[in-house]
Design an enzyme around this catalytic site. Structure first.
Site, PDB file in Angstrom:
ATOM      1  N   SER A   7      -6.225   4.698   9.827  1.00 62.74           N
ATOM      2  CA  SER A   7      -6.524   4.405   8.424  1.00 62.74           C
ATOM      3  C   SER A   7      -7.419   3.180   8.340  1.00 62.74           C
ATOM      4  O   SER A   7      -7.033   2.075   8.725  1.00 62.74           O
ATOM      5  CB  SER A   7      -5.243   4.149   7.646  1.00 62.74           C
ATOM      6  OG  SER A   7      -5.586   3.578   6.402  1.00 62.74           O
ATOM      7  N   HIS A  32      -9.050   8.255   8.612  1.00 62.65           N
ATOM      8  CA  HIS A  32      -8.287   8.389   7.367  1.00 62.65           C
ATOM      9  C   HIS A  32      -8.803   7.381   6.336  1.00 62.65           C
ATOM     10  O   HIS A  32      -8.831   6.174   6.587  1.00 62.65           O
ATOM     11  CB  HIS A  32      -6.813   8.129   7.679  1.00 62.65           C
ATOM     12  CG  HIS A  32      -5.873   8.376   6.549  1.00 62.65           C
ATOM     13  ND1 HIS A  32      -5.386   9.622   6.246  1.00 62.65           N
ATOM     14  CD2 HIS A  32      -5.317   7.530   5.644  1.00 62.65           C
ATOM     15  CE1 HIS A  32      -4.562   9.532   5.208  1.00 62.65           C
ATOM     16  NE2 HIS A  32      -4.516   8.272   4.808  1.00 62.65           N
ATOM     17  N   ASP A  34      -8.324   5.917   2.532  1.00 60.00           N
ATOM     18  CA  ASP A  34      -7.371   5.814   1.424  1.00 60.00           C
ATOM     19  C   ASP A  34      -8.094   5.447   0.139  1.00 60.00           C
ATOM     20  O   ASP A  34      -8.625   4.340   0.012  1.00 60.00           O
ATOM     21  CB  ASP A  34      -6.318   4.747   1.758  1.00 60.00           C
ATOM     22  CG  ASP A  34      -5.373   5.227   2.840  1.00 60.00           C
ATOM     23  OD1 ASP A  34      -4.690   6.240   2.610  1.00 60.00           O
ATOM     24  OD2 ASP A  34      -5.330   4.599   3.915  1.00 60.00           O
ATOM     25  N   MET A  36      -7.820   4.642  -3.709  1.00 60.02           N
ATOM     26  CA  MET A  36      -6.830   4.180  -4.701  1.00 60.02           C
ATOM     27  C   MET A  36      -7.551   3.734  -5.971  1.00 60.02           C
ATOM     28  O   MET A  36      -8.588   3.067  -5.894  1.00 60.02           O
ATOM     29  CB  MET A  36      -6.038   3.013  -4.132  1.00 60.02           C
ATOM     30  CG  MET A  36      -5.389   3.329  -2.790  1.00 60.02           C
ATOM     31  SD  MET A  36      -4.345   1.973  -2.245  1.00 60.02           S
ATOM     32  CE  MET A  36      -3.959   2.512  -0.567  1.00 60.02           C
ATOM     33  N   HIS A  65      -7.690  10.742   1.647  1.00 60.09           N
ATOM     34  CA  HIS A  65      -6.381  10.757   0.967  1.00 60.09           C
ATOM     35  C   HIS A  65      -6.578  10.175  -0.424  1.00 60.09           C
ATOM     36  O   HIS A  65      -6.710   8.968  -0.589  1.00 60.09           O
ATOM     37  CB  HIS A  65      -5.409   9.920   1.814  1.00 60.09           C
ATOM     38  CG  HIS A  65      -4.048   9.735   1.228  1.00 60.09           C
ATOM     39  ND1 HIS A  65      -3.145   8.828   1.731  1.00 60.09           N
ATOM     40  CD2 HIS A  65      -3.418  10.344   0.181  1.00 60.09           C
ATOM     41  CE1 HIS A  65      -2.015   8.870   1.024  1.00 60.09           C
ATOM     42  NE2 HIS A  65      -2.170   9.778   0.070  1.00 60.09           N
ATOM     43  N   MET A  67      -5.429   8.895  -3.815  1.00 60.60           N
ATOM     44  CA  MET A  67      -4.302   8.378  -4.595  1.00 60.60           C
ATOM     45  C   MET A  67      -4.863   7.974  -5.948  1.00 60.60           C
ATOM     46  O   MET A  67      -4.980   6.789  -6.270  1.00 60.60           O
ATOM     47  CB  MET A  67      -3.674   7.185  -3.860  1.00 60.60           C
ATOM     48  CG  MET A  67      -2.848   7.594  -2.647  1.00 60.60           C
ATOM     49  SD  MET A  67      -2.575   6.242  -1.475  1.00 60.60           S
ATOM     50  CE  MET A  67      -4.073   6.396  -0.503  1.00 60.60           C
ATOM     51  N   MET A 136       4.354  11.328   3.192  1.00 59.42           N
ATOM     52  CA  MET A 136       4.256   9.868   3.039  1.00 59.42           C
ATOM     53  C   MET A 136       5.567   9.231   3.504  1.00 59.42           C
ATOM     54  O   MET A 136       6.636   9.530   2.970  1.00 59.42           O
ATOM     55  CB  MET A 136       4.010   9.490   1.578  1.00 59.42           C
ATOM     56  CG  MET A 136       2.643   9.832   1.032  1.00 59.42           C
ATOM     57  SD  MET A 136       1.257   9.159   1.974  1.00 59.42           S
ATOM     58  CE  MET A 136       1.567   7.395   1.919  1.00 59.42           C
ATOM     59  N   GLY A 141       0.073   3.059  -1.608  1.00 59.61           N
ATOM     60  CA  GLY A 141      -0.515   1.906  -2.273  1.00 59.61           C
ATOM     61  C   GLY A 141      -0.951   0.784  -1.335  1.00 59.61           C
ATOM     62  O   GLY A 141      -1.954   0.140  -1.587  1.00 59.61           O
ATOM     63  N   PHE A 142      -0.205   0.588  -0.258  1.00 63.23           N
ATOM     64  CA  PHE A 142      -0.515  -0.548   0.610  1.00 63.23           C
ATOM     65  C   PHE A 142      -0.256  -0.193   2.074  1.00 63.23           C
ATOM     66  O   PHE A 142       0.658   0.583   2.371  1.00 63.23           O
ATOM     67  CB  PHE A 142       0.345  -1.762   0.240  1.00 63.23           C
ATOM     68  CG  PHE A 142       0.095  -2.235  -1.161  1.00 63.23           C
ATOM     69  CD1 PHE A 142      -0.935  -3.130  -1.436  1.00 63.23           C
ATOM     70  CD2 PHE A 142       0.856  -1.742  -2.214  1.00 63.23           C
ATOM     71  CE1 PHE A 142      -1.185  -3.536  -2.742  1.00 63.23           C
ATOM     72  CE2 PHE A 142       0.609  -2.147  -3.524  1.00 63.23           C
ATOM     73  CZ  PHE A 142      -0.420  -3.047  -3.787  1.00 63.23           C
ATOM     74  N   GLY A 143      -1.045  -0.810   2.954  1.00 70.95           N
ATOM     75  CA  GLY A 143      -0.780  -0.711   4.386  1.00 70.95           C
ATOM     76  C   GLY A 143       0.302  -1.708   4.760  1.00 70.95           C
ATOM     77  O   GLY A 143       0.709  -2.541   3.949  1.00 70.95           O
ATOM     78  N   GLY A 144       0.766  -1.595   5.997  1.00 73.85           N
ATOM     79  CA  GLY A 144       1.669  -2.600   6.538  1.00 73.85           C
ATOM     80  C   GLY A 144       3.103  -2.556   6.048  1.00 73.85           C
ATOM     81  O   GLY A 144       3.843  -3.529   6.214  1.00 73.85           O
ATOM     82  N   ASP A 174       2.005   9.641   7.270  1.00 76.44           N
ATOM     83  CA  ASP A 174       1.245   8.443   6.888  1.00 76.44           C
ATOM     84  C   ASP A 174       2.176   7.347   6.381  1.00 76.44           C
ATOM     85  O   ASP A 174       2.896   7.553   5.403  1.00 76.44           O
ATOM     86  CB  ASP A 174       0.252   8.852   5.780  1.00 76.44           C
ATOM     87  CG  ASP A 174      -0.656   7.728   5.314  1.00 76.44           C
ATOM     88  OD1 ASP A 174      -0.667   6.656   5.940  1.00 76.44           O
ATOM     89  OD2 ASP A 174      -1.372   7.961   4.310  1.00 76.44           O
ATOM     90  N   GLY A 175       2.122   6.194   7.076  1.00 79.30           N
ATOM     91  CA  GLY A 175       2.859   5.024   6.604  1.00 79.30           C
ATOM     92  C   GLY A 175       3.824   4.490   7.641  1.00 79.30           C
ATOM     93  O   GLY A 175       4.772   5.180   8.020  1.00 79.30           O
ATOM     94  N   GLY A 176       3.562   3.297   8.141  1.00 78.68           N
ATOM     95  CA  GLY A 176       4.471   2.662   9.088  1.00 78.68           C
ATOM     96  C   GLY A 176       4.535   3.329  10.451  1.00 78.68           C
ATOM     97  O   GLY A 176       5.519   3.162  11.180  1.00 78.68           O
ATOM     98  N   GLY A 194      -2.660   2.684  10.341  1.00 81.18           N
ATOM     99  CA  GLY A 194      -3.617   1.652   9.947  1.00 81.18           C
ATOM    100  C   GLY A 194      -3.377   0.379  10.722  1.00 81.18           C
ATOM    101  O   GLY A 194      -4.057   0.077  11.707  1.00 81.18           O
TER     102      GLY A 194
HETATM  103  C1  DX5 Z   1      -0.753   3.832   2.072  1.00 74.62           C
HETATM  104  C2  DX5 Z   1      -1.833   4.569   2.807  1.00 74.62           C
HETATM  105  C3  DX5 Z   1      -1.785   4.516   4.267  1.00 74.62           C
HETATM  106  C4  DX5 Z   1      -1.883   3.143   4.894  1.00 74.62           C
HETATM  107  C5  DX5 Z   1      -1.078   3.187   6.150  1.00 74.62           C
HETATM  108  O1  DX5 Z   1      -0.865   4.122   0.723  1.00 74.62           O
HETATM  109  O2  DX5 Z   1      -1.811   5.938   2.427  1.00 74.62           O
HETATM  110  O3  DX5 Z   1      -2.773   5.378   4.838  1.00 74.62           O
HETATM  111  O4  DX5 Z   1      -3.183   2.738   5.188  1.00 74.62           O
HETATM  112  O5  DX5 Z   1      -1.016   1.913   6.678  1.00 74.62           O
HETATM  113  P1  DX5 Z   1       0.015   1.518   7.837  1.00 74.62           P
HETATM  114  O6  DX5 Z   1      -0.275   2.386   9.004  1.00 74.62           O
HETATM  115  O7  DX5 Z   1      -0.308   0.072   8.057  1.00 74.62           O
HETATM  116  O8  DX5 Z   1       1.395   1.749   7.278  1.00 74.62           O
HETATM  117 ZN    ZN Z   2      -3.186   7.316   3.461  1.00 70.47          ZN
END
Ligand code: DX5
Ligand code: ZN
Length: 210
Positions: A7, A32, A34, A36, A65, A67, A136, A141-144, A174-176, A194
């Site tokens: 990502s 990927h 994102d 938003m 993706h 959102m 998901m 909404g956010f990475g990390g 996707d996510g974590g 990501g």
């Molecule tokens: C969150 C995104 C993800 C995000 C994942 O809304 O859809 O794609 O970038 O980030 P990590 O891998 O850091 O959880």
């Molecule tokens: Zn995503």
């Protein structure tokens, strides 16, 4: 072998071209992106002109993706920008089936996703129209953020339903996603990551997820 879709959200945005090339050379299968809008999720990223710019420098398919609210207003722009996979949220539109068909008719792979609190049964009727289904494992909404273990049953459900119903969508998560959560993801086909890829050695991180 799993496909890995880093990502870009966690990349250095001042050097997008360099980041895209570096992560492709490190073995990424997809990129990927994102998208938003500050409404569907409480964060803003970028739109079709940036996707088109990335397309010009990317040697790997773009996994986009969305959102955003009312994706029907923007899907054509994201298709024209060069999306290879285009994923919409079931909660974001009243026109899920029409949009998935439209994306396919334009020669792009159709993707569908859902928020963690949305039950998997709510997308069942649309699965014959999907080339990819995205689970998901964080609130979009956010990475990390931390991986939500309670979403794993959706991956298993999608895998058994795919066999029972004789469908062939890819299952993406996707996510974590990291080396810590990878052991739980054997039933997925595509892993988005990501933070884990962009904050570590890209090649080693990608290899550790396969
Ligand atoms: C969150 C995104 C993800 C995000 C994942 O809304 O859809 O794609 O970038 O980030 P990590 O891998 O850091 O959880
Ligand atoms: Zn995503």
């Amino acid at each position: 072998m799993k496909k890995i879709s880093p990502s870009l959200l966690a990349a250095d945005f001042a050097n997008i071209e360099r980041e895209v090339k570096k992560v492709a050379e490190a073995g990424a299968d997809f990129l990927h992106l994102d998208i938003m809008d500050g409404h569907f999720v409480p964060n803003l990223t970028f739109g079709p002109p940036i996707v088109a710019a990335i397309k010009k420098v990317s040697t790997i398919p773009l996994d986009v993706h969305l959102m955003i609210e009312k994706p029907e207003k923007y899907v054509d722009e994201f298709i024209a920008a060069g999306s290879d996979y285009l994923t919409i949220h079931v909660e974001s539109t009243e026109q899920t089936a029409e949009l998935l068909k439209h994306i396919r008719a334009k020669g792009v792979k159709s993707g569908l996703t859902l928020r963690p609190r949305t039950p998997i049964e709510s997308i069942k009727e649309f699965l014959p129209l999907c080339d990819l289904v995205l689970v998901m494992t964080v609130e979009p909404g956010f990475g990390g953020q931390s991986f939500m273990m309670d979403q794993l049953s959706k991956i298993d459900w999608l895998k058994s339903h795919r066999q029972q119903a004789d469908l062939n969508y890819l299952i993406e998560v996707d996510g974590g996603v990291s080396n810590k959560t990878r052991p739980y993801l054997d039933n997925a086909d595509v892993l988005v990551a990501g933070t884990y890829v962009f904050k570590n050695d890209y090649t080693l991180a990608i290899q550790s997820l396969r």
